[in-house]
Structures are given as C-alpha cells and as structure tokens.
Motif scaffolding. Structure first.
Motif, PDB file in Angstrom:
ATOM      1  N   ASP A 147       0.862  -1.174   0.000  1.00  0.00           N
ATOM      2  CA  ASP A 147       0.000   0.000   0.000  1.00  0.00           C
ATOM      3  C   ASP A 147       0.905   1.233   0.000  1.00  0.00           C
ATOM      4  O   ASP A 147       1.663   1.456   0.927  1.00  0.00           O
ATOM      5  N   ARG A 148       0.846   2.007  -1.083  1.00  0.00           N
ATOM      6  CA  ARG A 148       1.791   3.116  -1.239  1.00  0.00           C
ATOM      7  C   ARG A 148       1.621   4.163  -0.148  1.00  0.00           C
ATOM      8  O   ARG A 148       2.584   4.677   0.417  1.00  0.00           O
ATOM      9  N   LYS A 149       0.361   4.454   0.169  1.00  0.00           N
ATOM     10  CA  LYS A 149       0.105   5.488   1.181  1.00  0.00           C
ATOM     11  C   LYS A 149       0.558   5.032   2.568  1.00  0.00           C
ATOM     12  O   LYS A 149       1.136   5.805   3.323  1.00  0.00           O
ATOM     13  N   LYS A 151       2.905   2.926   3.424  1.00  0.00           N
ATOM     14  CA  LYS A 151       4.360   2.932   3.590  1.00  0.00           C
ATOM     15  C   LYS A 151       4.874   4.350   3.764  1.00  0.00           C
ATOM     16  O   LYS A 151       5.766   4.615   4.559  1.00  0.00           O
ATOM     17  N   GLU A 152       4.302   5.257   2.979  1.00  0.00           N
ATOM     18  CA  GLU A 152       4.744   6.650   3.114  1.00  0.00           C
ATOM     19  C   GLU A 152       4.423   7.181   4.509  1.00  0.00           C
ATOM     20  O   GLU A 152       5.258   7.839   5.152  1.00  0.00           O
ATOM     21  N   ALA A 154       4.122   5.448   7.214  1.00  0.00           N
ATOM     22  CA  ALA A 154       4.999   4.811   8.205  1.00  0.00           C
ATOM     23  C   ALA A 154       6.365   5.479   8.224  1.00  0.00           C
ATOM     24  O   ALA A 154       6.915   5.748   9.291  1.00  0.00           O
ATOM     25  N   ILE A 155       6.913   5.782   7.045  1.00  0.00           N
ATOM     26  CA  ILE A 155       8.270   6.350   7.026  1.00  0.00           C
ATOM     27  C   ILE A 155       8.263   7.759   7.600  1.00  0.00           C
ATOM     28  O   ILE A 155       9.163   8.160   8.330  1.00  0.00           O
ATOM     29  N   LYS A 156       7.206   8.511   7.294  1.00  0.00           N
ATOM     30  CA  LYS A 156       7.135   9.867   7.861  1.00  0.00           C
ATOM     31  C   LYS A 156       7.020   9.806   9.379  1.00  0.00           C
ATOM     32  O   LYS A 156       7.672  10.564  10.101  1.00  0.00           O
ATOM     33  N   ASP A 226      -0.954  13.193   7.851  1.00  0.00           N
ATOM     34  CA  ASP A 226      -0.429  12.240   6.873  1.00  0.00           C
ATOM     35  C   ASP A 226      -0.522  10.813   7.392  1.00  0.00           C
ATOM     36  O   ASP A 226      -0.946   9.900   6.687  1.00  0.00           O
ATOM     37  N   GLU A 229      -4.086   9.577   7.616  1.00  0.00           N
ATOM     38  CA  GLU A 229      -4.686   9.263   6.319  1.00  0.00           C
ATOM     39  C   GLU A 229      -4.129   7.957   5.762  1.00  0.00           C
ATOM     40  O   GLU A 229      -4.867   7.154   5.198  1.00  0.00           O
ATOM     41  N   GLY A 230      -2.816   7.735   5.928  1.00  0.00           N
ATOM     42  CA  GLY A 230      -2.195   6.579   5.298  1.00  0.00           C
ATOM     43  C   GLY A 230      -2.423   5.275   6.036  1.00  0.00           C
ATOM     44  O   GLY A 230      -2.466   4.209   5.439  1.00  0.00           O
ATOM     45  N   ARG A 293      -8.472  12.522   7.294  1.00  0.00           N
ATOM     46  CA  ARG A 293      -7.721  13.773   7.486  1.00  0.00           C
ATOM     47  C   ARG A 293      -8.517  14.750   8.327  1.00  0.00           C
ATOM     48  O   ARG A 293      -7.991  15.434   9.200  1.00  0.00           O
TER      49      ARG A 293
ATOM     50  N   ILE B  29      16.763   8.961   3.035  1.00  0.00           N
ATOM     51  CA  ILE B  29      16.193   8.515   4.303  1.00  0.00           C
ATOM     52  C   ILE B  29      17.235   7.783   5.150  1.00  0.00           C
ATOM     53  O   ILE B  29      17.289   7.940   6.362  1.00  0.00           O
ATOM     54  N   ILE B  82      11.188  -0.603   7.355  1.00  0.00           N
ATOM     55  CA  ILE B  82      10.167   0.241   6.726  1.00  0.00           C
ATOM     56  C   ILE B  82      10.723   0.880   5.452  1.00  0.00           C
ATOM     57  O   ILE B  82      10.022   1.001   4.441  1.00  0.00           O
ATOM     58  N   ALA B  85      10.499  -1.690   2.779  1.00  0.00           N
ATOM     59  CA  ALA B  85       9.119  -1.834   2.331  1.00  0.00           C
ATOM     60  C   ALA B  85       8.719  -0.665   1.446  1.00  0.00           C
ATOM     61  O   ALA B  85       8.035  -0.827   0.432  1.00  0.00           O
ATOM     62  N   LEU B  86       9.179   0.526   1.837  1.00  0.00           N
ATOM     63  CA  LEU B  86       8.875   1.717   1.031  1.00  0.00           C
ATOM     64  C   LEU B  86       9.527   1.600  -0.341  1.00  0.00           C
ATOM     65  O   LEU B  86       8.913   1.876  -1.370  1.00  0.00           O
ATOM     66  N   VAL B  89       7.589  -0.603  -2.858  1.00  0.00           N
ATOM     67  CA  VAL B  89       6.395  -0.085  -3.525  1.00  0.00           C
ATOM     68  C   VAL B  89       6.638   1.213  -4.262  1.00  0.00           C
ATOM     69  O   VAL B  89       5.929   1.519  -5.217  1.00  0.00           O
ATOM     70  N   ARG B  90       7.649   1.995  -3.847  1.00  0.00           N
ATOM     71  CA  ARG B  90       7.802   3.319  -4.449  1.00  0.00           C
ATOM     72  C   ARG B  90       9.092   3.479  -5.247  1.00  0.00           C
ATOM     73  O   ARG B  90       9.271   4.483  -5.940  1.00  0.00           O
ATOM     74  N   VAL B  98       8.742  11.252  -1.864  1.00  0.00           N
ATOM     75  CA  VAL B  98       7.678  10.577  -1.126  1.00  0.00           C
ATOM     76  C   VAL B  98       6.653  11.642  -0.771  1.00  0.00           C
ATOM     77  O   VAL B  98       6.704  12.248   0.274  1.00  0.00           O
ATOM     78  N   LEU B 100       2.942  11.552  -1.664  1.00  0.00           N
ATOM     79  CA  LEU B 100       1.540  11.265  -2.004  1.00  0.00           C
ATOM     80  C   LEU B 100       0.590  11.974  -1.052  1.00  0.00           C
ATOM     81  O   LEU B 100      -0.456  12.469  -1.447  1.00  0.00           O
ATOM     82  N   LEU B 101       0.983  11.981   0.227  1.00  0.00           N
ATOM     83  CA  LEU B 101       0.089  12.512   1.258  1.00  0.00           C
ATOM     84  C   LEU B 101       0.410  13.965   1.511  1.00  0.00           C
ATOM     85  O   LEU B 101       1.498  14.294   1.936  1.00  0.00           O
ATOM     86  N   LYS B 102      -0.500  14.827   1.178  1.00  0.00           N
ATOM     87  CA  LYS B 102      -0.354  16.226   1.594  1.00  0.00           C
ATOM     88  C   LYS B 102      -1.710  16.880   1.563  1.00  0.00           C
ATOM     89  O   LYS B 102      -2.669  16.325   1.046  1.00  0.00           O
TER      90      LYS B 102
END
Lengths: 468, 103
Positions: A147-149, A151-152, A154-156, A226, A229-230, A293, B29, B82, B85-86, B89-90, B98, B100-102
């Motif tokens: 799931d792209r969102k 993972k993003e 989680a890293i953030k 973020d 949402e993810g 969100r 990262i 992590i 894993a990132l 997928v990316r 990175v 996507l979320l904003k």
C-alpha cells in the motif's frame, strides 16, 4: 517492593504478555484467523477481570512500575481502547489475509506498552516505554502490504518520531546531569535550587518536543494528518486516542513531579502551545475533504483543549484531563467506527461518501450526528462534560485569555462538525441503501453510543469513579 | 589525564547539532536515520560524562546508556525494514519523492 512481591499486582500485564506470545505462536499453526482474533479478545477480557484498584501507590519492581490511582485509571483506559480497536479491525477488509494474526498480537503488546507508559516513574522507564509504544505504532501504521500510502505514512511517522525522541533523550541526559538521578521526584527536588532553573527550563522544552509529538501538539503535529490518512483506519482510530491519552498522562506526571518547582513559565508555555494547537487544528480542519484527514485535524484541535487542563497544573486541571480523555475515547472511537462502516460500504474515504447518509442508513447517520455533536461539545453529551471541566479548570486558575480563545475555537469547531451533519441530512444520497453492518462494528457503535449518552446524562456516575 | 566535564558537554552538543543538521538537510532517508543515531549518541556521551561527575549513583547513567544503545539498534532495525518496504512499492529512498500525502 522486590520482584517476587510485585508479581501479584502485576497479573493483568503478565496475562497480556503471555497472551501476546501465545497468539504469535498459535498464528503459525492455525489457518482460521477467527480463532486468533478470539484469543486476543479473550486475553484482553481476562486481563480486564484481574485489574484491581491499588489502595495506596505501589512501588512495584523497585519503583520501576509505579502503580497509583492515576496509573490505574489509564490501565482501564488502555485495555478498553485496545479492545474496541480490535473489534473495529475484525470487520476491516484490507487487513484480511495480510498477516492478520500478527496484527492482533501486536495490539496485545500495544496494550502492555500503554500500561508501561502510564506507570513509568523514572527517566529510564519513560524513555523505554515511550519508544516501545512508538516502535509498535510505526509497525502498525505501515502494516498494509503493497500500500503506497501506508508505507509513506509509516516512514514519515518513523523519521519524525525518532528525531523527537532523540531530542527528548538529550533533555533527559541534561536532567540526569543536574540531579544525578533518574527518579522524577529527585529531579523535581533538585530543580528547586535556583542555579538549576535555567537548565530545568531547557530540559523541559526538550521533553515537550518528545511528548508533544506523541500528543500531536502544535509545532510538532505535522505528522498527524499524513499518518492518520495513510494508516489502516482501525489503527488511525487507535492512534488518535490511546497513544495521545498516554502522552498526556506521562506529560502530566513529568510536569507535576519533575518540573513543578519552575512555577509560572511552564504554564505560560503550555498555554501558548494550547492556543496554537487548537487554532491550527480547527482552522485547517475546515477545508478538508478526506474523512480521516478531517478527523485527524479535529483530534489535533481536541489535543489543544486537553492541553488547557495540563497548562493550569492544578488538581482540577488533572481531573479535567482524565474526564476529557474518557469522553474523547468513546466519542472519537464511535466516530471512527462510523467512518470505517462507511468506508467498507462505499469503498471511499472522502467526505462525499457521507452525503445523504441519512437516507442510505438512518441509524448510522443518527449515531454519527451524536458523535460529532459530542466532539463539538454540545450538551447533553459526553464531550460537553469534558469541555465543561476543562473550561472550569482554566477559569479557576484565572487563565481568562486561554478560556476566551478556546471558546472562539469551539464555535469554529461547531461549524465544521455541523458541515458533516448537513452533508448527511440535507444532500441527496448518491447510492443505494446500506446492507446490514458487520456484527463487531454494531457492537462498538452501540457501546460507544451508550457511554457517550450516559456520560452526558448521568455524569455523576462516571465522575465519582474517575475522581476517587 | 582527566578531560574536564565542560569539554565533553561541548563536544556532545556539537555532535547533537551535527545530527540535527543532518536530519534537516539530508534527502536520503538512510542518511536521516544515521543522523538520528548521531543525536542518540550525543545523549549517550552526556549520560556517561555525567555519571562520572555525579556522586549520587554513577552506575544509573551508564545503564541508561546501554539501554539507549539497544533502543537505537531496534529503531534502526524497524526503520530499515520500513525503508525496504517503502523502496519495494515506491522505488525511492529520497524524502522529496515521497509526497503522495499532503493537504
């Protein structure tokens, strides 16, 4: 108290630990994951049964596990939060067949970590338990495979969280240097002496960074939307309630025991941060289009209100935090239960999925309306009681400015909560009527609804128990 | 030769500042994770230095430092997992890709 004597007060936590390892082992051999999920619920129920209120504060394990009434409240809090979250995740399809058993097992560890945070009484335990909690949260946020969102998110979360806890650790090393001890009470006594005051202030700011991250306080809240949402929605529901509440618990303990001697400055800093947090959360929430969100920003704003209770650092302030957190637990989990239900039925996380909900599922819409009104603090619901106490605490301590700003913020908040209500009742439906809701979500909805109503209508029953 | 406490504290502050600077400016990262380790180590040096100069209980600071080492290792393990894993997928490990979320 030594290890052997402590064990008999430690039974609920032992059950959680044994249960967690057992679930991980069973998960290897059992194909039917319903058995695993049943086991996790059983473990939690058993653990809940064994929770007993301590008569006096118990210094278990040489005071590394400080069990007092404050910690006892959060034991219940943590177990209930995990219990409801597990019920929510049973009917959440995306985690099906994705190492489902491990997901449940991690939540048992999560319950253990939450209790550790509540009982931590010295710097070592605070650091270890907060890190334990954070590591589990990172894993749960990034749980969905491919799931792209997720993972993003989680890293953030990981990067932000690690930096904040590294900063907090540096503050801890300064506090240790000043006092020569890891015990919060000794540190508090040391900071009474004038030469240590500047150092104490610096150390406190470092603590605020590390724990402000956990409670999504304003300058350190950027991760929250973020991540919320993810993450998988049940995890979002959990993160918005439990780690935040325990962050408040430990922050209160640190402020009340370690930095009490600083006097006015901590209150002023927390007041400013509280105003900033609620204003930022409320203003940004207005323009959100994604439900998760939206709830994320609303939960940031709620953290601002709870910070009011923390800022006054009084007895009433402490009680107001506990009451607010309990009301918030049930209200927010209820709102998320509806969000999960709508997401399951429509496959859509946007606010648009809620339009015309009153025609598609009248009961769900009515429940959501109740939860939103409770979040907005409308009487006679649980949220009102929480807000009432927080405002009372601020006014009693003569923080008039803070109360005024919070009142203005409540009006703004009411506007965007009512926006959802309007969306549900006054816009035409965009799809067919919902089929029956999954059983576990129904259970959660009924439970949270009953508590939210009961807390608003018969507050004395809950207040007596919390304040005793 | 005994190094004065002040020197060690200045060194650890510099180390901490270096780590913080790395966190803020690095795009990779993995680089950020390494900078976080620097920050943790700065705190460790503080703990050890203070444990030598305080008379109350010198061993607690050292024990704390060992626990911090263990926590740093677990954070690195979870962090790299992590990141992997990132990457799967990316196909990127750069923070500015990175997004996507904003809001």
């Amino acid at each position: 108290m030594n290890t052997v004597e402590s064990l008999k007060y430690f039974i609920p936590e032992l059950i959680l630990l044994v249960g967690a390892f057992f679930v991980f082992t069973i998960d290897f051999f059992v194909k039917n994951k319903r058995i695993v999920s049943g086991l996790t619920l059983l473990t939690l129920t058993l653990s809940l049964c064994f929770v007993k209120q301590p008569e006096t504060a118990l210094p278990l394990f040489y005071d590394f596990f400080h069990l007092d009434n404050f910690a006892h409240f959060f034991r219940y809090f943590a177990l209930i939060a995990v219990f409801i979250t597990l019920l929510l995740s049973y009917s959440y399809t995306p985690i099906r067949n994705q190492y489902e058993g491990e997901f449940y097992g991690l939540f048992l560890f999560m319950a253990f970590a939450l209790i550790l945070v509540a009982t931590a009484n010295n710097l070592l335990m605070i650091f270890l338990s907060v890190e334990f909690l954070s590591l589990l949260s990172y894993l749960l946020v990034g749980f969905l495979k491919n799931d792209r969102k997720a993972k993003e998110a989680a890293i953030k979360y990981l990067l932000f969280g690690s930096v904040c806890s590294a900063i907090m650790l540096y503050g801890m090393s300064l506090a240790y240097g000043a006092s020569g001890s890891l015990e919060l009470s000794t540190i508090g006594n040391t900071f009474f002496f004038a030469p240590f005051k500047p150092l104490a202030l610096v150390a406190m700011l470092f603590f605020l960074v590390g724990l402000g991250f956990k409670i999504s306080m304003a300058p350190f809240h950027m991760w929250a939307p973020d991540v919320y949402e993810g993450a998988p929605t049940p995890v979002t529901a959990f993160l918005s309630v439990a780690p935040k509440a325990l962050g408040f618990a430990i922050l209160f303990r640190i402020m009340a025991v370690g930095f009490l001697s600083l006097g006015r400055p901590p209150s002023l800093i927390l007041t400013a941060l509280s105003m900033l947090t609620m204003t930022l959360g409320n203003i940004t929430a207005i323009s959100q289009n994604n439900m998760k969100r939206f709830l994320a920003y609303s939960s940031i704003a709620q953290a601002g209100y709870i910070l009011m209770g923390l800022a006054v650092l009084s007895k009433l302030g402490k009680e107001s935090i506990l009451i607010y957190l309990l009301a918030y637990l049930f209200t927010n989990l209820g709102a998320f239960a509806v969000a999960i239900l709508v997401e399951e039925k429509t496959g859509n996380e946007d606010l648009a999925a809620f339009s015309g909900l009153s025609q598609r599922s009248p009961v769900t819409a009515a429940m959501m309306a109740v939860f939103l009104l409770s979040l907005a603090g409308i009487p006679p619901l649980a949220g009102f009681i929480g807000k009432y106490y927080v405002f009372a605490a601020a006014l009693q301590a003569k923080f008039i400015m803070l109360a005024v700003i919070a009142a203005i913020n409540s009006v703004v908040a009411a506007y965007y909560y009512f926006r959802i209500v309007r969306l549900m009742y006054l816009t035409p439906a965009s799809g067919p009527v919902f089929s029956a809701a999954p059983k576990s979500i129904t259970v959660v909805l009924c439970l949270t609804l009953v508590v939210v109503l009961a807390m608003g209508i018969f507050p004395s029953f809950f207040l007596d128990r919390i304040l005793s | 030769m005994i190094i004065p406490l002040a020197h060690i504290l200045i060194f650890s502050l510099l180390l901490f500042a270096t780590g913080l600077y790395g966190v803020l400016v690095r795009r990779n990262i993995i680089g950020i994770l390494i900078s976080i380790e620097l920050m943790l180590n700065a705190a460790n040096i503080n703990l050890i230095a203070f444990s030598k100069s305080t008379s109350l209980s010198p061993e607690t600071g050292q024990i704390f430092a060992i626990f911090v080492l263990a926590i740093a290792a677990t954070t690195a393990a979870v962090g790299l997992a992590i990141v992997l894993a990132l990457y799967r997928v990316r196909k990127t490990v750069y923070t500015d890709e990175v997004h996507l979320l904003k809001w």
